[in-house]
Write a protein that holds these residues in place. Structure first.
Motif, PDB file in Angstrom:
ATOM      1  N   MET A 257       0.831  -1.211   0.000  1.00  0.00           N
ATOM      2  CA  MET A 257       0.000   0.000   0.000  1.00  0.00           C
ATOM      3  C   MET A 257       0.863   1.259   0.000  1.00  0.00           C
ATOM      4  O   MET A 257       0.541   2.246  -0.675  1.00  0.00           O
ATOM      5  N   VAL A 258       1.967   1.228   0.742  1.00  0.00           N
ATOM      6  CA  VAL A 258       2.882   2.372   0.754  1.00  0.00           C
ATOM      7  C   VAL A 258       3.488   2.566  -0.628  1.00  0.00           C
ATOM      8  O   VAL A 258       3.551   3.690  -1.148  1.00  0.00           O
TER       9      VAL A 258
ATOM     10  N   VAL B 274      -5.548  -7.301 -10.643  1.00  0.00           N
ATOM     11  CA  VAL B 274      -6.492  -6.308 -10.129  1.00  0.00           C
ATOM     12  C   VAL B 274      -6.004  -4.916 -10.519  1.00  0.00           C
ATOM     13  O   VAL B 274      -4.807  -4.690 -10.703  1.00  0.00           O
ATOM     14  N   ALA B 275      -6.947  -4.001 -10.648  1.00  0.00           N
ATOM     15  CA  ALA B 275      -6.627  -2.612 -10.966  1.00  0.00           C
ATOM     16  C   ALA B 275      -6.901  -1.759  -9.727  1.00  0.00           C
ATOM     17  O   ALA B 275      -7.956  -1.873  -9.111  1.00  0.00           O
ATOM     18  N   ILE B 276      -5.924  -0.937  -9.360  1.00  0.00           N
ATOM     19  CA  ILE B 276      -6.043  -0.084  -8.179  1.00  0.00           C
ATOM     20  C   ILE B 276      -6.018   1.369  -8.626  1.00  0.00           C
ATOM     21  O   ILE B 276      -5.005   1.858  -9.133  1.00  0.00           O
ATOM     22  N   ARG B 277      -7.139   2.047  -8.424  1.00  0.00           N
ATOM     23  CA  ARG B 277      -7.297   3.419  -8.901  1.00  0.00           C
ATOM     24  C   ARG B 277      -7.094   4.399  -7.746  1.00  0.00           C
ATOM     25  O   ARG B 277      -7.697   4.259  -6.685  1.00  0.00           O
TER      26      ARG B 277
ATOM     27  N   GLN C 219      -6.438   6.633   1.571  1.00  0.00           N
ATOM     28  CA  GLN C 219      -7.242   6.368   0.375  1.00  0.00           C
ATOM     29  C   GLN C 219      -6.768   5.087  -0.308  1.00  0.00           C
ATOM     30  O   GLN C 219      -7.584   4.234  -0.688  1.00  0.00           O
ATOM     31  N   VAL C 220      -5.461   4.948  -0.453  1.00  0.00           N
ATOM     32  CA  VAL C 220      -4.899   3.758  -1.100  1.00  0.00           C
ATOM     33  C   VAL C 220      -5.241   2.499  -0.305  1.00  0.00           C
ATOM     34  O   VAL C 220      -5.561   1.457  -0.889  1.00  0.00           O
ATOM     35  N   ARG C 221      -5.193   2.595   1.003  1.00  0.00           N
ATOM     36  CA  ARG C 221      -5.526   1.438   1.853  1.00  0.00           C
ATOM     37  C   ARG C 221      -6.942   0.951   1.563  1.00  0.00           C
ATOM     38  O   ARG C 221      -7.168  -0.251   1.350  1.00  0.00           O
ATOM     39  N   GLN C 222      -7.904   1.872   1.535  1.00  0.00           N
ATOM     40  CA  GLN C 222      -9.291   1.487   1.299  1.00  0.00           C
ATOM     41  C   GLN C 222      -9.491   0.956  -0.109  1.00  0.00           C
ATOM     42  O   GLN C 222     -10.166  -0.052  -0.328  1.00  0.00           O
TER      43      GLN C 222
ATOM     44  N   ASP D 142     -10.652  -2.830  -1.158  1.00  0.00           N
ATOM     45  CA  ASP D 142     -11.801  -3.049  -2.042  1.00  0.00           C
ATOM     46  C   ASP D 142     -11.404  -3.912  -3.234  1.00  0.00           C
ATOM     47  O   ASP D 142     -12.161  -4.795  -3.661  1.00  0.00           O
ATOM     48  N   ALA D 143     -10.210  -3.665  -3.778  1.00  0.00           N
ATOM     49  CA  ALA D 143      -9.731  -4.463  -4.915  1.00  0.00           C
ATOM     50  C   ALA D 143      -9.530  -5.920  -4.499  1.00  0.00           C
ATOM     51  O   ALA D 143      -9.902  -6.848  -5.238  1.00  0.00           O
TER      52      ALA D 143
END
Length: 203
Positions: A18-19, A62-65, A80-83, A87-88
């Motif tokens: 995530m970082v 998976v795509a992470i937006r 935001q990235v964590r959530q 979700d992804a």
């Protein structure tokens, strides 16, 4: 960096992946001058314990937006990235091909659909084989064909983080990729130093 990274992850309840997503999204946003960044990543897709030891390929993409706002703090970006990442992961069983079918993006032979940059963090423990009189070190074998503009792969070995970048030579020059990685390290170091200073009272 490894120690500070793990301290940040533990306190903020995030993973190194995530970082790295937050840092890479911020970097690409500055390069592309875009706020909407999508990264791809590979997942093992073995959500059930009964599948962990089963032989076979269950991997999915998976795509992470991430929406990058340079006015927000790194903490806010990381949250935001964590959530988004969680979700992804919750929808990782949806085949990536099905996602492309649903989104129906404009297709081009010049680049892959949905995202052009892949980020992978190998979190499986590496246990080198033990052979008498033989020293074994991991080697990432270079590929002759790049599927994306960049594929950044991180793995932890003996307490240090190592990175390999595969890139499309028709899109990026080696010097540009070297500069990109240096800038990635600079942003990561700045983020870690910011976190250390802000939480200097935390033991």
């Amino acid at each position: 960096i490894a120690l500070q990274l793990m301290q940040l992850c533990k306190h903020e309840n995030v993973t190194p992946f995530m970082v790295f997503v937050a840092v890479y999204s911020l970097l690409l946003s500055r390069y592309c001058r875009e706020q909407d960044i999508v990264l791809g990543s590979a997942v093992a897709n073995r959500m059930q314990p009964s599948l962990e030891a089963l032989i076979g390929l269950f991997m999915n993409t998976v795509a992470i937006r991430t929406r990058v706002d340079e006015q927000q703090s790194f903490d806010a970006l990381l949250a935001q990235v964590r959530q988004t990442t969680l979700d992804a992961y919750a929808n990782q069983q949806l085949p990536f091909e099905k996602l492309v079918e649903i989104l129906a993006p404009e297709r081009s032979l010049a680049h892959s659909p949905v995202f052009q940059h892949m980020l992978i963090v190998q979190n499986a423990p590496f246990a080198p084989a033990r052979l008498p009189g033989v020293s074994i070190e991991p080697i990432i074998r270079p590929s002759r064909t790049a599927k994306f503009d960049t594929t950044m792969q991180w793995y932890e070995y003996r307490g240090s983080w190592h990175c390999a970048i595969e890139f499309n030579t028709s899109v990026l020059a080696r010097a540009a990729v070297s500069e990109l990685f240096v800038n990635f390290e600079n942003i990561l170091d700045a983020a870690l130093q910011y976190w250390v200073i802000r939480n200097s009272g935390i033991e």
